[in-house]
Design a protein around this motif. Structure first.
Motif, PDB file in Angstrom:
ATOM      1  N   ILE A  57       0.841  -1.203   0.000  1.00 52.93           N
ATOM      2  CA  ILE A  57       0.000   0.000   0.000  1.00 52.93           C
ATOM      3  C   ILE A  57       0.874   1.250   0.000  1.00 52.93           C
ATOM      4  O   ILE A  57       0.662   2.182  -0.781  1.00 52.93           O
ATOM      5  CB  ILE A  57      -0.931   0.004   1.230  1.00 52.93           C
ATOM      6  N   LEU A  58       1.883   1.263   0.866  1.00 54.43           N
ATOM      7  CA  LEU A  58       2.756   2.432   0.983  1.00 54.43           C
ATOM      8  C   LEU A  58       3.639   2.598  -0.249  1.00 54.43           C
ATOM      9  O   LEU A  58       3.991   3.716  -0.621  1.00 54.43           O
ATOM     10  CB  LEU A  58       3.613   2.312   2.242  1.00 54.43           C
ATOM     11  N   SER A  59       3.980   1.487  -0.888  1.00 56.26           N
ATOM     12  CA  SER A  59       4.747   1.563  -2.133  1.00 56.26           C
ATOM     13  C   SER A  59       3.918   2.241  -3.217  1.00 56.26           C
ATOM     14  O   SER A  59       4.425   3.086  -3.970  1.00 56.26           O
ATOM     15  CB  SER A  59       5.152   0.152  -2.581  1.00 56.26           C
ATOM     16  N   ALA A  60       2.630   1.901  -3.296  1.00 53.30           N
ATOM     17  CA  ALA A  60       1.740   2.529  -4.275  1.00 53.30           C
ATOM     18  C   ALA A  60       1.580   4.017  -4.019  1.00 53.30           C
ATOM     19  O   ALA A  60       1.348   4.792  -4.951  1.00 53.30           O
ATOM     20  CB  ALA A  60       0.375   1.840  -4.261  1.00 53.30           C
ATOM     21  N   GLU A  61       1.732   4.426  -2.755  1.00 53.03           N
ATOM     22  CA  GLU A  61       1.605   5.842  -2.389  1.00 53.03           C
ATOM     23  C   GLU A  61       2.914   6.609  -2.555  1.00 53.03           C
ATOM     24  O   GLU A  61       2.955   7.818  -2.347  1.00 53.03           O
ATOM     25  CB  GLU A  61       1.132   5.954  -0.939  1.00 53.03           C
ATOM     26  N   GLY A  62       3.990   5.904  -2.898  1.00 53.09           N
ATOM     27  CA  GLY A  62       5.273   6.560  -3.101  1.00 53.09           C
ATOM     28  C   GLY A  62       6.112   6.719  -1.846  1.00 53.09           C
ATOM     29  O   GLY A  62       7.191   7.312  -1.887  1.00 53.09           O
TER      30      GLY A  62
END
Length: 222
Positions: A57-62
């Motif tokens: 999830i945090l990877s998708a948010e950058g």
């Protein structure tokens, strides 16, 4: 996975993502910091499965970079990458603001004014950053194009650490400029004037980009 367990895992993943997001945006986890799944699972009393999903999830948010055979790291930028992101912001965020303006409510405008008054009261750097982020994201929040809103959220996430580092260097006159620029944008919002609002926002973002370029030391990994 049974539906009940799937929902439970999803809730746990979101809870873990929320916790890590707060720590990253607050500067507790700096760019380049490794996030060990086992440590997160132990500290939050969780299994590794929801931790892995939270990191996705945090990877998708950058906010997090996932590296094969290496794990998860708090995302880091060099000066060139930050400058490129700010140039994108100069083009995308005015469009998002323009799309949002017709749909902003009186409650939205009132909340924006409240945030601005708190900014003008002279909070510390961390509080200033939180207020500034909230103010701008509310001005964008009524944009009906979800894809654009997702892009803007990612821009703000990936540049958060560098805005904090720069904000610590800003003197009182620099804060006065920020306040003045905010006021110009807010008055344009009240007039429902997308042309002026876009113009003032472009200058607001560009000024920060040019200022960051004068401080390459902010991008040196410690």
């Amino acid at each position: 996975m049974p539906p009940g367990l799937e929902r439970s895992s999803s809730v746990a993943s979101q809870r873990i993502a929320d916790s890590l997001r707060r720590r990253i945006l607050a500067g507790e986890l700096e760019p380049g910091t490794r996030i060990r799944q086992e440590d997160v699972a132990e500290s939050l009393r969780s299994s590794r499965l929801p931790v892995r999903e939270a990191l996705r999830i945090l990877s998708a948010e950058g906010l997090v970079t996932l590296r094969p055979n290496s794990g998860a790291w708090v995302s880091v930028m060099d000066l060139a990458e930050c400058q490129a992101t700010y140039k994108l912001r100069e083009r995308v965020e005015p469009l998002v603001l323009s799309e949002s303006i017709p749909h902003l409510t009186s409650d939205d405008l009132q909340r924006i004014e409240e945030l601005q008054r708190e900014i003008e009261a002279g909070p510390d750097v961390d509080r200033l950053l939180a207020l500034d982020r909230d103010l701008h994201l509310i001005t964008y929040s009524r944009c009906p194009i979800d894809q654009l809103l997702t892009m803007v959220q990612r821009f703000w996430n990936t540049t958060q650490h560098y805005r904090r580092a720069y904000a610590r260097l800003v003197d009182p006159s620099g804060r006065e400029v920020i306040i003045f620029e905010h006021r110009l944008i807010i008055e344009a919002l009240k007039r429902r004037d997308p042309v002026d609002a876009e113009r003032f926002l472009v200058g607001h973002i560009r000024r920060t980009r040019l200022a960051l370029a004068q401080h390459p030391e902010l991008f040196v990994r410690r």
